[in-house]
Design a protein around this motif. Structure first.
Motif, PDB file in Angstrom:
ATOM      1  N   UNK A  98      29.471  38.641  42.874  1.00 49.97           N
ATOM      2  CA  UNK A  98      30.076  37.733  43.849  1.00 49.97           C
ATOM      3  C   UNK A  98      29.907  38.276  45.273  1.00 49.97           C
ATOM      4  N   UNK A  99      30.142  39.569  45.461  1.00 52.30           N
ATOM      5  CA  UNK A  99      30.001  40.169  46.790  1.00 52.30           C
ATOM      6  C   UNK A  99      28.570  40.004  47.296  1.00 52.30           C
ATOM      7  N   UNK A 100      27.601  40.295  46.439  1.00 49.24           N
ATOM      8  CA  UNK A 100      26.199  40.153  46.830  1.00 49.24           C
ATOM      9  C   UNK A 100      25.865  38.704  47.182  1.00 49.24           C
ATOM     10  N   UNK A 101      26.413  37.756  46.437  1.00 49.81           N
ATOM     11  CA  UNK A 101      26.138  36.344  46.705  1.00 49.81           C
ATOM     12  C   UNK A 101      26.770  35.893  48.025  1.00 49.81           C
ATOM     13  N   UNK A 102      28.005  36.326  48.292  1.00 47.92           N
ATOM     14  CA  UNK A 102      28.631  35.978  49.572  1.00 47.92           C
ATOM     15  C   UNK A 102      27.821  36.557  50.728  1.00 47.92           C
ATOM     16  N   UNK A 103      27.418  37.800  50.612  1.00 51.76           N
ATOM     17  CA  UNK A 103      26.634  38.433  51.676  1.00 51.76           C
ATOM     18  C   UNK A 103      25.281  37.752  51.847  1.00 51.76           C
ATOM     19  N   UNK A 104      24.651  37.335  50.743  1.00 49.51           N
ATOM     20  CA  UNK A 104      23.369  36.639  50.829  1.00 49.51           C
ATOM     21  C   UNK A 104      23.510  35.290  51.542  1.00 49.51           C
ATOM     22  N   UNK A 111      35.025  44.812  53.840  1.00 54.28           N
ATOM     23  CA  UNK A 111      35.161  46.037  53.051  1.00 54.28           C
ATOM     24  C   UNK A 111      34.485  45.974  51.698  1.00 54.28           C
ATOM     25  N   UNK A 112      34.663  47.049  50.983  1.00 55.76           N
ATOM     26  CA  UNK A 112      34.093  47.181  49.646  1.00 55.76           C
ATOM     27  C   UNK A 112      35.128  46.777  48.598  1.00 55.76           C
ATOM     28  N   UNK A 113      34.675  46.404  47.396  1.00 54.84           N
ATOM     29  CA  UNK A 113      35.638  46.099  46.339  1.00 54.84           C
ATOM     30  C   UNK A 113      36.583  47.278  46.104  1.00 54.84           C
ATOM     31  N   UNK A 114      37.860  46.935  45.917  1.00 51.42           N
ATOM     32  CA  UNK A 114      38.896  47.938  45.658  1.00 51.42           C
ATOM     33  C   UNK A 114      39.906  47.330  44.691  1.00 51.42           C
ATOM     34  N   UNK A 115      40.745  48.160  44.145  1.00 53.16           N
ATOM     35  CA  UNK A 115      41.747  47.678  43.202  1.00 53.16           C
ATOM     36  C   UNK A 115      42.828  46.902  43.951  1.00 53.16           C
ATOM     37  N   UNK A 116      43.118  45.711  43.460  1.00 57.47           N
ATOM     38  CA  UNK A 116      44.149  44.863  44.054  1.00 57.47           C
ATOM     39  C   UNK A 116      45.434  44.892  43.249  1.00 57.47           C
ATOM     40  N   UNK A 117      46.346  44.020  43.598  1.00 57.00           N
ATOM     41  CA  UNK A 117      47.687  44.015  43.011  1.00 57.00           C
ATOM     42  C   UNK A 117      47.712  43.677  41.520  1.00 57.00           C
ATOM     43  N   UNK A 118      46.692  42.986  41.020  1.00 61.74           N
ATOM     44  CA  UNK A 118      46.625  42.684  39.592  1.00 61.74           C
ATOM     45  C   UNK A 118      45.921  43.793  38.804  1.00 61.74           C
ATOM     46  N   UNK A 119      45.522  44.855  39.499  1.00 63.34           N
ATOM     47  CA  UNK A 119      44.856  45.962  38.816  1.00 63.34           C
ATOM     48  C   UNK A 119      43.377  45.739  38.585  1.00 63.34           C
TER      49      UNK A 119
END
Length: 144
Positions: A98-104, A111-119
């Motif tokens: 998903x990150x690569x597709x949004x950037x494309x 920022x980079x993917x990180x752990x969110x509130x749902x773990x």
């Protein structure tokens, strides 16, 4: 890019206890989860489930309160002292794809993917690229 279901709506608040009372007493919350601190993100979080309608599924609200003086939520609350909608969160099966597709597509990923509130892994996409709405992208939890 095909987004999955809406997972939750993030609401910034100056007081989680006051917001809990509102969602319980006015909005008819069906479940209020235990608040918890996320020091790495500078926030305290509490999930509140709203009632389902006509056999459908309710919506989960993520209440977000600043945790400490360096919280990124302080700026939002300065502009919106009573709080308000902060972001919307959608699920995707693979956060890195998903990150690569949004950037494309030329979208500004914050920022980079990180752990969110749902773990699970998350990232945000800048509101200017998402119809004016700060958008959280969250990898679908493995437990559904």
């Amino acid at each position: 890019m095909k987004l999955g279901p809406l997972n939750h709506v993030g609401v910034a608040t100056p007081s989680i206890p006051e917001s809990i009372a509102f969602y319980r007493d006015v909005m008819g919350a069906t479940e209020i989860h235990e608040p918890f601190d996320m020091p790495a993100q500078g926030v305290k979080v509490c999930f509140v489930d709203t009632p389902a309608q006509d056999g459908g599924q309710g919506t989960q609200i993520e209440l977000i309160e600043p945790l400490g003086e360096d919280s990124p939520i302080h700026g939002f609350l300065k502009a919106n002292p009573k709080g308000g909608q902060h972001h919307m969160c959608y699920e995707v099966p693979d956060i890195h794809v998903a990150k690569a597709e949004f950037e494309a597509m030329g979208k500004k990923v914050l920022g980079e993917p990180r752990i969110g509130a749902h773990g699970t892994l998350i990232f945000f996409v800048h509101p200017k690229d998402m119809g004016g709405v700060l958008t959280e992208i969250m990898e679908t939890p493995k437990d559904g």
